[in-house]
Motif scaffolding. Sequence first.
Motif, PDB file in Angstrom:
ATOM      1  N   ALA A  46      44.474  56.362  19.883  1.00  0.00           N
ATOM      2  CA  ALA A  46      43.188  56.409  19.182  1.00  0.00           C
ATOM      3  C   ALA A  46      42.331  57.570  19.695  1.00  0.00           C
ATOM      4  O   ALA A  46      41.719  58.306  18.909  1.00  0.00           O
ATOM      5  CB  ALA A  46      42.456  55.086  19.354  1.00  0.00           C
ATOM      6  N   ILE A  47      42.303  57.755  21.013  1.00  0.00           N
ATOM      7  CA  ILE A  47      41.544  58.880  21.576  1.00  0.00           C
ATOM      8  C   ILE A  47      42.233  60.196  21.227  1.00  0.00           C
ATOM      9  O   ILE A  47      41.585  61.184  20.861  1.00  0.00           O
ATOM     10  CB  ILE A  47      41.396  58.745  23.104  1.00  0.00           C
ATOM     11  N   TYR A  48      43.566  60.208  21.309  1.00  0.00           N
ATOM     12  CA  TYR A  48      44.329  61.423  20.979  1.00  0.00           C
ATOM     13  C   TYR A  48      44.008  61.907  19.573  1.00  0.00           C
ATOM     14  O   TYR A  48      43.803  63.103  19.346  1.00  0.00           O
ATOM     15  CB  TYR A  48      45.822  61.146  21.119  1.00  0.00           C
ATOM     16  N   GLN A  49      43.957  60.971  18.612  1.00  0.00           N
ATOM     17  CA  GLN A  49      43.699  61.363  17.224  1.00  0.00           C
ATOM     18  C   GLN A  49      42.289  61.908  17.036  1.00  0.00           C
ATOM     19  O   GLN A  49      41.988  62.485  15.983  1.00  0.00           O
ATOM     20  CB  GLN A  49      43.932  60.177  16.281  1.00  0.00           C
ATOM     21  N   ASN A  50      41.431  61.735  18.030  1.00  0.00           N
ATOM     22  CA  ASN A  50      40.052  62.213  17.923  1.00  0.00           C
ATOM     23  C   ASN A  50      39.720  63.293  18.956  1.00  0.00           C
ATOM     24  O   ASN A  50      38.552  63.497  19.298  1.00  0.00           O
ATOM     25  CB  ASN A  50      39.082  61.036  18.037  1.00  0.00           C
ATOM     26  N   ILE A  51      40.751  63.987  19.425  1.00  0.00           N
ATOM     27  CA  ILE A  51      40.528  65.100  20.352  1.00  0.00           C
ATOM     28  C   ILE A  51      39.584  66.128  19.727  1.00  0.00           C
ATOM     29  O   ILE A  51      38.687  66.664  20.401  1.00  0.00           O
ATOM     30  CB  ILE A  51      41.872  65.751  20.742  1.00  0.00           C
ATOM     31  N   SER A  52      39.749  66.404  18.428  1.00  0.00           N
ATOM     32  CA  SER A  52      38.900  67.416  17.787  1.00  0.00           C
ATOM     33  C   SER A  52      37.430  66.990  17.779  1.00  0.00           C
ATOM     34  O   SER A  52      36.537  67.840  17.909  1.00  0.00           O
ATOM     35  CB  SER A  52      39.379  67.678  16.360  1.00  0.00           C
ATOM     36  N   PHE A  53      37.171  65.683  17.634  1.00  0.00           N
ATOM     37  CA  PHE A  53      35.781  65.206  17.695  1.00  0.00           C
ATOM     38  C   PHE A  53      35.192  65.480  19.075  1.00  0.00           C
ATOM     39  O   PHE A  53      34.063  65.966  19.202  1.00  0.00           O
ATOM     40  CB  PHE A  53      35.719  63.708  17.387  1.00  0.00           C
ATOM     41  N   ILE A  54      35.943  65.165  20.128  1.00  0.00           N
ATOM     42  CA  ILE A  54      35.442  65.377  21.487  1.00  0.00           C
ATOM     43  C   ILE A  54      35.241  66.870  21.750  1.00  0.00           C
ATOM     44  O   ILE A  54      34.216  67.290  22.312  1.00  0.00           O
ATOM     45  CB  ILE A  54      36.406  64.761  22.518  1.00  0.00           C
ATOM     46  N   ASP A  55      36.203  67.684  21.297  1.00  0.00           N
ATOM     47  CA  ASP A  55      36.119  69.130  21.551  1.00  0.00           C
ATOM     48  C   ASP A  55      34.910  69.780  20.882  1.00  0.00           C
ATOM     49  O   ASP A  55      34.443  70.840  21.322  1.00  0.00           O
ATOM     50  CB  ASP A  55      37.401  69.819  21.077  1.00  0.00           C
ATOM     51  N   ARG A  56      34.391  69.154  19.819  1.00  0.00           N
ATOM     52  CA  ARG A  56      33.192  69.701  19.170  1.00  0.00           C
ATOM     53  C   ARG A  56      32.034  69.818  20.156  1.00  0.00           C
ATOM     54  O   ARG A  56      31.176  70.692  20.038  1.00  0.00           O
ATOM     55  CB  ARG A  56      32.752  68.794  18.017  1.00  0.00           C
ATOM     56  N   TYR A  57      32.002  68.900  21.134  1.00  0.00           N
ATOM     57  CA  TYR A  57      30.894  68.858  22.084  1.00  0.00           C
ATOM     58  C   TYR A  57      31.270  69.466  23.430  1.00  0.00           C
ATOM     59  O   TYR A  57      30.430  69.516  24.334  1.00  0.00           O
ATOM     60  CB  TYR A  57      30.421  67.416  22.257  1.00  0.00           C
ATOM     61  N   ASN A  58      32.527  69.876  23.571  1.00  0.00           N
ATOM     62  CA  ASN A  58      32.994  70.571  24.781  1.00  0.00           C
ATOM     63  C   ASN A  58      32.506  69.897  26.061  1.00  0.00           C
ATOM     64  O   ASN A  58      31.909  70.524  26.935  1.00  0.00           O
ATOM     65  CB  ASN A  58      32.517  72.036  24.736  1.00  0.00           C
ATOM     66  N   PRO A  59      32.719  68.566  26.213  1.00  0.00           N
ATOM     67  CA  PRO A  59      32.161  67.866  27.381  1.00  0.00           C
ATOM     68  C   PRO A  59      32.964  68.157  28.644  1.00  0.00           C
ATOM     69  O   PRO A  59      34.153  68.495  28.589  1.00  0.00           O
ATOM     70  CB  PRO A  59      32.298  66.394  26.991  1.00  0.00           C
ATOM     71  N   THR A  60      32.319  67.994  29.773  1.00  0.00           N
ATOM     72  CA  THR A  60      33.028  68.037  31.057  1.00  0.00           C
ATOM     73  C   THR A  60      33.667  66.686  31.335  1.00  0.00           C
ATOM     74  O   THR A  60      34.767  66.609  31.891  1.00  0.00           O
ATOM     75  CB  THR A  60      32.048  68.397  32.190  1.00  0.00           C
ATOM     76  N   TYR A  61      32.990  65.609  30.913  1.00  0.00           N
ATOM     77  CA  TYR A  61      33.460  64.253  31.205  1.00  0.00           C
ATOM     78  C   TYR A  61      33.498  63.413  29.925  1.00  0.00           C
ATOM     79  O   TYR A  61      32.704  63.623  29.002  1.00  0.00           O
ATOM     80  CB  TYR A  61      32.530  63.559  32.213  1.00  0.00           C
ATOM     81  N   VAL A  62      34.412  62.459  29.896  1.00  0.00           N
ATOM     82  CA  VAL A  62      34.508  61.501  28.794  1.00  0.00           C
ATOM     83  C   VAL A  62      34.538  60.095  29.384  1.00  0.00           C
ATOM     84  O   VAL A  62      35.300  59.826  30.323  1.00  0.00           O
ATOM     85  CB  VAL A  62      35.771  61.737  27.941  1.00  0.00           C
ATOM     86  N   VAL A  63      33.677  59.222  28.855  1.00  0.00           N
ATOM     87  CA  VAL A  63      33.684  57.802  29.228  1.00  0.00           C
ATOM     88  C   VAL A  63      34.427  57.048  28.132  1.00  0.00           C
ATOM     89  O   VAL A  63      34.104  57.186  26.952  1.00  0.00           O
ATOM     90  CB  VAL A  63      32.257  57.230  29.361  1.00  0.00           C
ATOM     91  N   VAL A  64      35.435  56.261  28.520  1.00  0.00           N
ATOM     92  CA  VAL A  64      36.175  55.432  27.567  1.00  0.00           C
ATOM     93  C   VAL A  64      35.748  53.982  27.777  1.00  0.00           C
ATOM     94  O   VAL A  64      35.823  53.456  28.894  1.00  0.00           O
ATOM     95  CB  VAL A  64      37.695  55.590  27.753  1.00  0.00           C
ATOM     96  N   LEU A  65      35.289  53.339  26.695  1.00  0.00           N
ATOM     97  CA  LEU A  65      34.707  52.005  26.779  1.00  0.00           C
ATOM     98  C   LEU A  65      35.408  51.049  25.820  1.00  0.00           C
ATOM     99  O   LEU A  65      36.037  51.471  24.858  1.00  0.00           O
ATOM    100  CB  LEU A  65      33.218  52.053  26.406  1.00  0.00           C
ATOM    101  N   SER A  66      35.265  49.753  26.099  1.00  0.00           N
ATOM    102  CA  SER A  66      35.749  48.716  25.200  1.00  0.00           C
ATOM    103  C   SER A  66      34.565  48.075  24.486  1.00  0.00           C
ATOM    104  O   SER A  66      33.459  48.018  25.023  1.00  0.00           O
ATOM    105  CB  SER A  66      36.522  47.647  25.981  1.00  0.00           C
ATOM    106  N   GLY A  67      34.834  47.557  23.282  1.00  0.00           N
ATOM    107  CA  GLY A  67      33.751  47.001  22.482  1.00  0.00           C
ATOM    108  C   GLY A  67      33.620  45.500  22.554  1.00  0.00           C
ATOM    109  O   GLY A  67      32.898  44.903  21.751  1.00  0.00           O
TER     110      GLY A  67
END
Length: 400
Positions: free
Chosen positions: A107-128
């Motif tokens: 799920a995160i892999y398929q949204n790499i392009s979304f994350i790259d739009r913001y060029n973050p240094t860190y990513v927090v992965v959370l559960s809902g």
Amino acid sequence: MYIKKECVAMLLAGGQGSRLYALTKDMAKPAVPFGGKYRLIDFPLSNCVNSGIDTVGVLTQYQPLVLHDYLGNGQPWDLDKMHGGVHALPPYQNINGASWYSGSANAIYQNISFIDRYNPTYVVVLSGDHVYKMDYNKMLEFHKAKNADCTIPVLDVPLEEASRFGIMTADENGFITKFEEKPKEPKSTLASMGIYIFNWDKLKKALIENEADASQEKDFGKNIIPNMLGEGDVMVAYPFDDYWKDVGTLDSLWDANMDLLNPNIPIDLYDPNWKMYSRNPVMPPQYIGEDAKIENSMVTDGCEIFGDVDFSVIFEGVKIGKGAKVNYSIIMPGTVIEDGATVEYAIVGENSVIGKNAKVGTDPTAYDNRDDWGIAVVGHGINVGEGKSVLPKAIISENV
């Protein structure tokens, strides 16, 4: 043009929640109502806002309609930002075709392009589907201080429960030396909370390698964490000793709601220093009839109470008739409990009707063998007819 963000949150909210049965038949688990005026997804979203994280991707898949409607433009959580904000991210078709999310890592892999739009240094992965309050910014500071590639919040759990979690071994400085997902014979009681902070460059590399390996599952606990540990990436355990509950089962959902009524359990939804945000309809005040009796309960706006309520969580717009009794139960929005009905040790979904003199659930003291007893559950939009009974342990998803 997108403004660079130091940290972006990715919230996994696509699971079916099959262990919640009738309550997730028509909605994703993070959309399940909780605590009188919230839904489960309000906890990670409120944590993000209070931690200063203003860009959140919500990965949806199973029955997303209610959840998408609830998220809207993110305004209730102050996440309706020009640059950032909250984004619902269902699976989509790209040049290589379309596929459902096949695991948390995919799920995160398929949204790499979304994350790259913001060029973050860190990513927090959370559960809902977790009930807790956590300052992710404090965890990020810990992550930086340890020069970590990945930080995992941990709870110390009883050894007999450890096999339900991802279990890790850490040295005296908190550096993780071993990680096992739901081990049959756990060697430690340090349990992963299913929350992660990653350096984005390291996580992106791990996701791409995992996706390219057809022999691997696409899961954080089973693959990404062990793989990064095996590569020599620096992983640290972040100790957490406040209230946290995974509400993935009917019993745990009921328990967590009942915890709100217990003054000795440290979960305060009204802390002015850590505001809980939610999307709530505008409702009139409660109306309490002159013969009504309410004790040890939470009753939300828009309710009309003419009967007796004790140790229960009553959501907005609920109507409880004359002579009706509601004890140790969760009554979700818009439900009607008609005159003379009894609801005990039960969860009743949204917009249901419990008919006159019907009975849902039973006090556990009526059972000599506790294994024969359990929480009774009525799904959303269900009618329980006049004088009918729903037995303990029953899970009702059709009209009775």
